[in-house]
Design an enzyme around this catalytic site. Structure first.
Site, PDB file in Angstrom:
ATOM      1  N   SER A 112      -1.938 -12.363   9.747  1.00 29.73           N
ATOM      2  CA  SER A 112      -0.820 -12.492  10.684  1.00 29.73           C
ATOM      3  C   SER A 112      -0.957 -11.438  11.759  1.00 29.73           C
ATOM      4  CB  SER A 112       0.499 -12.292   9.933  1.00 29.73           C
ATOM      5  OG  SER A 112       1.566 -12.027  10.817  1.00 29.73           O
TER       6      SER A 112
ATOM      7  N   TYR B 182       5.473  -6.638   4.793  1.00 29.88           N
ATOM      8  CA  TYR B 182       4.847  -7.872   5.264  1.00 29.88           C
ATOM      9  C   TYR B 182       3.555  -7.551   6.024  1.00 29.88           C
ATOM     10  CZ  TYR B 182       4.106 -12.263   7.713  1.00 29.88           C
ATOM     11  OH  TYR B 182       3.555 -13.413   8.205  1.00 29.88           O
TER      12      TYR B 182
END
Length: 167
Positions: A5, A30
């Site tokens: 990501s 994350y």
């Protein structure tokens, strides 16, 4: 092919609290998880090449697109869209960010045309949208020491070892 990501671009591994048990920070956790995915995919390629496993491992990121990640999600207690998803929807409509369909293209390219260790993502402004293509590894993804350490920790935590040549 391993999906990472854009959050990995500024991510770092919290080696002192790998599972974020002391001071949980959702966005940093994350970012760490996505950086870990990328590092693991790159280390898989290095180990496969050194040991003759015959595995080709590439990584990709989708850029930014208006998916359900930040949208209304009653199942996790989110009754309203986040401010971020509203902004991402506008960016997508303006052609700056991607769409859910275009966000899938870097992974498809990585899986079908990539050579081991390559990184794919959108090529537009800020690498958040646009046509897919190869791109340079972000600085946190370049640490072979972190990748090897993450591999070793993964083997320790899963109690699974892979016979490989020294890398």
């Amino acid at each position: 092919m391993t999906q990472t990501s854009i959050a990995a671009r500024n991510g770092r591994i919290n080696w002192d609290d790998l599972n974020w048990e002391s001071e949980y920070d959702d966005m940093r956790a994350y970012g760490q998880s996505k950086l870990g995915c990328g590092l693991f995919g790159l280390e898989l390629q290095r180990r496969s090449a050194a040991s003759g496993w015959g595995i080709t491992s590439t990584i990709s990121h989708p850029g930014v697109a208006p998916t359900s990640l930040l949208a209304v999600r009653p199942e996790i207690g989110r009754a309203d869209d986040t401010r971020e998803i509203r902004l991402i929807r506008r960016m997508s409509a303006w052609g700056i960010a991607g769409t859910p369909e275009s966000a899938a293209l870097p992974a498809l390219m990585a899986a079908t045309t990539g050579e081991g260790g390559e990184f794919f993502g959108p090529q537009g402004f800020g690498k958040v949208g646009g046509a897919p293509g190869r791109q340079a590894l972000w600085k946190p993804l370049r640490s072979e020491a972190d990748a090897a350490r993450l591999w070793a920790v993964s083997e320790e935590l899963t109690r699974v070892r892979f016979a490989s040549a020294a890398v």
